[in-house]
Design a protein around this motif. Sequence first.
Motif, PDB file in Angstrom:
ATOM      1  N   LYS A  48      20.161  41.125  62.313  1.00 12.25           N
ATOM      2  CA  LYS A  48      21.353  40.302  62.468  1.00 12.25           C
ATOM      3  C   LYS A  48      21.738  39.772  61.085  1.00 12.25           C
ATOM      4  CE  LYS A  48      21.789  37.594  66.001  1.00 12.25           C
ATOM      5  NZ  LYS A  48      21.679  36.475  66.982  1.00 12.25           N
ATOM      6  N   GLU A  52      25.062  34.883  60.685  1.00 13.98           N
ATOM      7  CA  GLU A  52      25.248  34.769  62.125  1.00 13.98           C
ATOM      8  C   GLU A  52      24.017  34.210  62.835  1.00 13.98           C
ATOM      9  OE1 GLU A  52      28.094  38.765  62.295  1.00 13.98           O
ATOM     10  OE2 GLU A  52      26.493  38.493  63.766  1.00 13.98           O
ATOM     11  N   TRP A  53      22.945  34.000  62.079  1.00 13.60           N
ATOM     12  CA  TRP A  53      21.694  33.516  62.671  1.00 13.60           C
ATOM     13  C   TRP A  53      21.851  32.057  63.106  1.00 13.60           C
ATOM     14  CZ3 TRP A  53      17.188  35.846  64.018  1.00 13.60           C
ATOM     15  CH2 TRP A  53      16.092  35.025  64.286  1.00 13.60           C
ATOM     16  N   GLN A  54      21.419  31.742  64.308  1.00 15.48           N
ATOM     17  CA  GLN A  54      21.467  30.379  64.817  1.00 15.48           C
ATOM     18  C   GLN A  54      20.107  29.724  64.577  1.00 15.48           C
ATOM     19  OE1 GLN A  54      24.248  28.886  66.113  1.00 15.48           O
ATOM     20  NE2 GLN A  54      25.284  30.791  65.504  1.00 15.48           N
ATOM     21  N   ALA A  55      20.080  28.788  63.636  1.00 19.51           N
ATOM     22  CA  ALA A  55      18.808  28.161  63.260  1.00 19.51           C
ATOM     23  C   ALA A  55      18.161  27.430  64.424  1.00 19.51           C
ATOM     24  CB  ALA A  55      19.016  27.211  62.090  1.00 19.51           C
ATOM     25  N   ASP A  56      18.987  26.930  65.336  1.00 20.12           N
ATOM     26  CA  ASP A  56      18.448  26.211  66.493  1.00 20.12           C
ATOM     27  C   ASP A  56      18.598  27.045  67.765  1.00 20.12           C
ATOM     28  OD1 ASP A  56      21.344  24.044  67.085  1.00 20.12           O
ATOM     29  OD2 ASP A  56      21.186  26.165  66.539  1.00 20.12           O
ATOM     30  N   GLY A  57      18.646  28.356  67.623  1.00 24.94           N
ATOM     31  CA  GLY A  57      18.859  29.237  68.767  1.00 24.94           C
ATOM     32  C   GLY A  57      17.596  29.501  69.547  1.00 24.94           C
ATOM     33  N   ASP A  58      17.654  30.551  70.373  1.00 28.16           N
ATOM     34  CA  ASP A  58      16.540  30.851  71.282  1.00 28.16           C
ATOM     35  C   ASP A  58      15.430  31.637  70.630  1.00 28.16           C
ATOM     36  OD1 ASP A  58      18.935  31.408  73.938  1.00 28.16           O
ATOM     37  OD2 ASP A  58      17.861  29.592  73.353  1.00 28.16           O
ATOM     38  N   ASN A 104      28.363  25.899  55.540  1.00 25.66           N
ATOM     39  CA  ASN A 104      29.286  26.591  56.425  1.00 25.66           C
ATOM     40  C   ASN A 104      30.416  25.710  56.945  1.00 25.66           C
ATOM     41  OD1 ASN A 104      28.065  29.051  56.245  1.00 25.66           O
ATOM     42  ND2 ASN A 104      26.596  28.613  57.880  1.00 25.66           N
TER      43      ASN A 104
END
Length: 1006
Positions: A48, A52-58, A104
Amino acid sequence: MSKPNSEKQKMATSREVYHRIVWDGRLNANAFTIGYRDRRWEERIWEKPLIEWQADGDIPWHRIRYFRCQDTIVWDRDRHLDLVSTDELPPTAWVTPAQVQINNSDTTKSTISTFKARPVYEYISPSWQPVDRTISTKSNTLKIVSLNVLCDTYESEIIQTAKRIPVIAAHLRSCDADIIALQEVTLPLLEFLLTQDWVRDYFISESPSGSTLPSHGILILSKLPFTLVEHEYSQHKRVLVGTWLVNDEQLQVAAVHLTSDRARNAIEKRTHQISILLEYLKTQPGDCAIIGDFNIRNDELAEIFTENNYIDVWQELHPESAGYTFDPQQNPLAALMSLTGEVARLDRILWRDEDKRWIPQSIELFANEAIPDTESTLYPSDHFGIKAVLRSSIDLSLQTIPPVYQSAVVLIPPAEIWPPIQTIRRRFDRRFDRWMPHINLLYGFLPAEYFESAANAIAQALREIKPFAITLENFATFTHHSSCTAWLRPVAEPRSALHELQSILQQIFPQCNEQSTKSSAGFTPHLSVGQFRTAPAAISQLPEWHPLTFPVESIALISRQGDEPFQVRYLVELGTAKVECVASKLVSNLMQIANKLAPELSPEQQKHRESILSVLEQACQECLGFPPSLHLLGSARLGVQTLHSDIDAMCLIPADLSASAFLESVQQKLQDLCEKAILVEDAIVPVLRMQIEGVGLDLLVARTTHDIAKLKKLQEALPEKFDPVSWKAVLGCLEADAIVQNVSQRLPFESFQKLLRAVRGWARSRQIHGNAWGFLGNFTWALLAAWSCQNYPQDMTFPETENLLVHFFQNLSQHDWIQPISLSEAGRNYRVLPRDWLPIITAIEPCQNSARNVSRSTAKILQSEFDRAAKLAEQALAGKISWESIFEIIDLHTQTPQFLVLTATTANENDREIYSGWLLGHIIGLVIDLEKQLNISVRPWPEIIIKNNTNSAVLGLEISETSQLVEIEEIAKNFVNRFNYQNISNRDIKWETVVCDRATLTQHLN
C-alpha cells in the motif's frame, strides 16, 4: 550500505520509520510503499502507498514487513535492514528544497511549506563550500550559546562597532560552544568571523558573501554538521531552524529574533511568530530548542510555551535569579537602545525533551562585563549573552527504575554540628535510630544496586555546581491528619542554591519526585527533628534554637537493608565530578545471604531425613522381598538439600513387576505414616509423592532385567536392560554423578556446592526458577554451575565462592547461545534445534536439552538476568555495592503492564492437586501459543498461587495492540478446554480466565 546491518545495530520500529518518513520535511512520502501481511492471508505480502496507510487502522504495526522507496527496500524486518535511520536512502527519497511539506492537514501544509531549505557551509580548504548532510555524532554534553551582537543601524558613531567586533569574536571563541546563535549580524561581523581560524572548525548558516543576509540578521555556527530551513515572517524578520543528529536522535534548534517593542502591535506579532514556529516544530521528531532574542518581558508567552512542553532553562536552574540580559542600569549600550530604561530577560533558551535524553546542567551569562581599556564604558553589545550546557542522560534506563523507600539522596550536616540536633532528635524523633541528621533531596530513590551508575550521573550533572552554605535558622512544622512533624528550616546562601541542586537531581531521576510533589508549594527543604500531636505542642516542647551554619560540599546516596539504619554508600562532591564509594559498609558475606535464601540442613534435620529414608527402605524391602537398591536423586545426591527440598529417590525393581503395583504397595505400607500420598501414573516417569513428618518424599522406580543383587554400582547398568521410561529415571542419577566427576577434576566439590546453593537462591529471588514455567529447573542450574566450575581458570584451587559466582555470571552473560553448553564432548556435539533457545545439554547419550521448556520470552528474561547479575557481581566483588543487591527479590507486579490470570476453584483437594499437576505439565504450551500466534512477550510467574479453594497461575504480558486482548482470552479458553477434555471426570472445577492490568490484578488474585 551493509555496514550498519553487519554491526547489528538496533533497528527502528515500523512505527518510528513511518512517522520519520511522514514528518521529516526532507523526505518525499509519495515515493514510499509499505509491505505488510494481512491476518486473513498470511501466505502473501500486500502493498500500500505509505501516504494511504492509516496509522490508527486495523492493521497492527508488527504486520509491516518492509518499506520500499520505488525499487529499493529501505527497511526490512526479516533481513534486519534499516537504511532509514542511517539516512542511506536513494535520491528519490528526498525532496528538493522548494518542496518541503511535512503534514497531511491543509492548515499545517500551508504553514510548513513556508519553511524552505537552505544550504549550510563548511570550510573545505581553501574556501567555504555548501554542504547538505546530517551525520550522526556522539556527545555527552551540548553547549548552546546565544548573543544579540547589536547592529550599527542606530547610533553608529556611539556604539563603536569596529572595537566591539573583535571582542565579540573573542567571547564566542572562549565559549567553545557546539551551537552558536547570533542575532543582528551584519556583513562586517560575518567577514571578520570568517577570517578566524577557530570559526573554520564550524559549519555556518550563511554564505561567505552574505548574499542572503539582510542589513542585519541571524547566523548559526555549529561544530556539528546540520541541515537548515528558513521561514520569513516578513521582508526583514525570519527564523532559522537547524536539524542535527546527536547520539542517533534528531535535534531541532530554532534561532529567533522576535519583533521588538519598537513596532506597533509588537506583542501580537511576537505571538503570531512564535505560534508559526511551534506549529512547525510539532511536526519534527526528536528534541527541540528555541534560542535567541525573544524581546519578551516577564511571563509573556509563558502559557503557550508551557502548553507545548517547553521549559525555560534559566528559570529551571535559577528560579530565584532574575538573569537580566538587557540591563540599561549597568550597560550604557542598553541604556542607549532602551525605550523605557527597564531591565529585562529578553534572551532565552527554551528546551523541549519529553524523553529526557538531555538534562540542563548549567546556564550563565557571558559578555556581561565592560571591555577593558576603552575610553568610555563600552560593552561587547547592548545584550548580555547566555550559555547553557546540557548533559546527555548517561543511562536512560535509570529513569525507568521505580523508586524504593530504602534509599535516598540527602545532604548530611558535618558531624561537628550534630550534637544539638541529635539531642533534640533523641528525645522527640521516633526515627532517630534509622536516619542520621539529613535534608532529603530525593526520597524514595533507586535501589542500592544502581548506586554506582546513579552517582556517576549525578557527578556529571553537578560538576558546575559550586559548594555553598546552609544555615539551620529556626523551627517550623508540617501538620498531618492526626500528628505534626517539627523540622529545622535550612536557608542556603545563595538563596536559590538548594532549590537549584534539587531541581537538577529531579531532572536526572524524574520518577523520584515525591519531595517536589508532596505539596502545592513544591520542594520544601527541611531537617526533621521530631513528631508531635499538634503544632502548638511542638512549639511548647522544643528547646530554644541557635542558628547553625555549615558548608555543603557533597551530597550522599544512602540506603538501608532490612531493619538496619540508613548508611552512606556514595558521596558526590559538588563542582568536581568526584565520586567516593564508601565500600567498607557494603560488603557482606555471600554465603550468609545464600543460606538465608536456601538454608542448609542442620545436623538434626539431616538425621531426621535419614530416618525417613530408612523407613522408606524398609517399606521397599517388605514389598520386594529382598534388600532394595535405593538411589538418591537431585539435590540430595549432590549434597545441596535445603529445608524446603523434597527427598527424591529411585528404587530398582525386577522387570516382571509392574511399576504401579509396586508403588501402590509401598503407599499402603506407609499409609499410616503419610500425611499425604498421591500416585502420579501419567507423568513421564511414574512417581509416588508423599509427605512424611513434614518432609516431601518422591519415589520413582526403574524396572530392569539386571540381577539387582549383583548390580553393585549404578554406573555398571546397561541401557538395554531397562525399558525406555525406567532408563530415564536411571539417567537422573547418572547425570548427577557426571556432575560430581567433572567438577571434582577441577575444584573441590565443596566449592561447587556453595556456588550451586548461591545460584539457586539467586534464581528463586529473581523468579526465574522452574522448568515447568519455561525457566530452568534444579538440574539445569546444577549443570550450569558445573560447567562454570569446569571452565574456572585456576586448576585445583579452593577459590572463594564470591569469585566463582562472578565467573559463573560472566560466563553466562558472554556465552554465544548458538553453541550448546555441556559437560561432555557428546553434549557439545548436540545438534541445536530451532526451538532450543538455551541449549544446556545433558552429558550422557542420548544427549538432550535440559532447558527444552525455555521459550522465546523466558530466554530473553534469563539472558537479561545473566547480564544484570554479571554487572552487579563485579561491583560487589570490588566492594562497590552489597552482595544483597544481586539477590534483590523482583516484584513481578512491576515487570509487565498486563496479566493473564488462570484460576481454578474447587472444594475438592484432590481436584486441586490434579489441576496443579496438569497445569505444571502444560503451562509452557500456553506461553508458546501466545508467543507464536500473537508475537507478544510473556513473563510467567513461577508458582501456583493457592488461596482458600482456588489455585491461580499468572502470566505477565507485553501487548503491543489492545486488539490482542480478545485473542489472548480466546487462546486461554482453548487452553482451559484442553484440560476439561483431558480430565472429563473433574466437572466440579470452575475455571476463570481474565486479562487485567496492574490496578485490577490484586482483586483477581483474591
